[in-house]
Design an enzyme around this catalytic site. Structure first.
Site, short mmCIF file in Angstrom:
data_model
loop_
_atom_site.label_atom_id
_atom_site.label_comp_id
_atom_site.label_asym_id
_atom_site.label_seq_id
_atom_site.Cartn_x
_atom_site.Cartn_y
_atom_site.Cartn_z
N GLU A 341 22.98 53.80 1.63
CA GLU A 341 23.62 54.15 2.89
C GLU A 341 24.66 53.12 3.33
OE1 GLU A 341 20.70 52.91 6.45
OE2 GLU A 341 19.74 54.05 4.84
N ARG A 413 29.44 58.12 7.99
CA ARG A 413 29.72 56.83 7.35
C ARG A 413 31.09 56.80 6.69
NH1 ARG A 413 25.27 54.41 8.77
NH2 ARG A 413 23.23 55.39 8.48
N LYS A 438 26.78 61.96 14.83
CA LYS A 438 25.58 62.26 14.05
C LYS A 438 24.53 61.17 14.24
CE LYS A 438 24.29 63.56 9.32
NZ LYS A 438 23.08 62.75 9.12
#
EC number: 2.5.1.19
Length: 453
Positions: A341, A413, A438
């Site tokens: 991530e 991201r 989000k």
């Protein structure tokens, strides 16, 4: 107290999930008149940024609270699209969820008998992977669906595991239908979780409520994002659940899940773009409340930042990061299999670094909100970068960058990665910064305030 609803504020209130016009498409580069102009820093930054609660902890705590043997309270919970979707789904299945009038980050959860419902997963992996094992405990039919891109995300390993446990499921990906006939017996399941550690976490979170508990055995390729499974195990144990862990094997014993109070840590992955801002400007950024011990994957960014030339101070008050003089950060060779991530943030840094970078162990990112490897390569190269996809990652070489449109692909991201590059490269415009709602509503306002100092 009032019902839990959309927590987006300001510009983020107009994000795509709040609009009926959403169709899952990606705009052309010349068709984004409302693109957000990423601010460019005029010198070293000096900033303190408070970061909202962890999405990973918030959504795990919500599931455990819904299955608890008594009421629970979450304090410092994240208010974002993913957390809202989790709350709305649990409420639809019968769980009582309310927020405080004075503090919307305080959530009261009252367990109740679960029943059939329609669940909107949006684009939230935690909703689509954590809730099917819980829905197997519901009386009635539970229908799952989500955003168009969500229908492309891997689900079959989890659904096949639930079928092994006796749950009737129609479909192998979103949309799918679930029907359970009483509490599933539980038992041992083998699963290939190489596409997502959330398959394992989803099974473990509800396992104590199955008659015999559940033993999960991973059979397959490299298991990604192991810190997220460690977080799941730690939170289960905190709720009084007995968990045994062996290599690629997890056993949850049947028994009660304790209600109580969950103190949610700041989201350390959401903090990393702000830390990256210190690195690329040679400035200093402070993150209050950074825990001294945590299972969050974002904590690994401390060593990454140090390897790229930053200096870190972490004590009881939080974390302080200072970038190298002139923002002259170094390239890095990094296995990111456990911390995928963070890849968009690190890729953005690598684009601005001196020396080549190789990010690897992240083939599973092709199945996230978008194919993040292809998206990062396309957007970096569109700005004049030199990024090449490999089988399981990216190679990024130094290059002269220029401004241009950075596409977010409805991926929070990806949007923050574009903002990082924009601090050093004038003229970068992110086509849909509101997708950051989000997990981090109001990101654009936070970022602009930081850049202005």
């Amino acid at each position: 107290m009032r019902p839990f609803g959309c927590g987006a504020r300001g510009n983020a209130h107009h994000c795509k999930h709040c609009r009926d016009l959403y169709d899952g498409g990606v705009p052309d580069r010349d068709s984004s008149p409302a693109a957000w102009q990423a601010p460019t820093a005029t010198g070293p930054l000096n900033w303190t940024q408070k970061v909202p609660g962890s999405k990973s902890m918030t959504n795990r705590a919500l599931v455990l609270a819904a299955l608890g043997d008594g009421p629970s309270t979450l304090r410092g919970a994240l208010r974002s699209r993913d957390a809202d979707l989790m709350c709305e789904a649990l409420r639809a299945m019968g769980t009582g969820i309310e927020t405080s009038e004075s503090d919307p980050t305080t959530i009261a959860v009252t367990p109740a008998e679960l029943h059939g419902a329609q669940v909107n997963c949006g684009l939230a992996g935690t909703v689509m992977r954590f809730l099917p094992p819980l829905a197997a405990l519901a009386t009635g039919t539970v229908l799952f669906d989500g955003d168009p891109r969500a229908r492309q995300r891997p689900m079959r390993p989890l659904l096949d595991a639930l079928r092994t446990l006796g749950v009737t499921i129609t479909g192998d990906a979103l949309p799918f239908r679930m029907e359970s006939h009483g509490v599933p017996a539980g038992g041992t399941v083998e699963i290939d979780a190489s596409a997502s550690s959330q398959f394992v976490s989803g099974l473990l979170l509800s396992a104590a409520r199955y008659e015999r508990g559940i033993t999960v055995i991973h059979r397959g390729g490299t298991l990604p994002s192991l810190p997220h499974i460690e977080m799941t195990v730690e939170m289960l144990r905190r709720a009084g659940v007995e968990v045994e862990v062996d290599t690629a094997r997890w056993t949850v014993a049947p028994g009660p899940i304790a209600g109580g109070t969950w103190e949610i840590e700041p989201d350390l992955s959401n903090a990393t773009p702000f830390m990256a801002a210190a690195l690329v400007t040679g400035g200093t950024v402070r993150i209050p409340g950074w825990p001294t011990a945590t299972t969050q994957a974002g904590d690994h960014f401390r060593r990454i930042a140090t390897a790229m030339g930053g200096t870190i101070i972490n004590d009881s008050t939080g974390l302080e990061i200072t970038g190298p003089v002139g923002g002259r950060i170094q390239g890095i060779d990094l296995d990111m299999s456990e911390i995928g991530e963070l890849a968009p943030t690190v890729a953005a840094l690598a684009t601005l670094a001196e020396g080549e970078s190789h990010l690897h162990g992240i083939a599973h990112l092709r199945g996230h909100e978008t194919d993040r490897l292809a998206a990062l390569a396309a957007e970096i190269n569109n700005l004049g970068g030199a990024c090449t996809e490999t089988a399981d990652g990216l190679r990024i070489e130094p290059s002269d960058l220029h401004g241009g449109l950075w596409k977010a692909y409805d991926d929070h991201r990806m949007a923050t990665a574009g903002a990082i590059i924009g601090l050093r490269v004038p003229g970068v415009a992110v086509d849909d910064v509101a997708t950051t709602a989000k997990t981090l509503p109001g990101f654009d306002a936070m970022w602009e305030a930081m850049a202005r100092g």
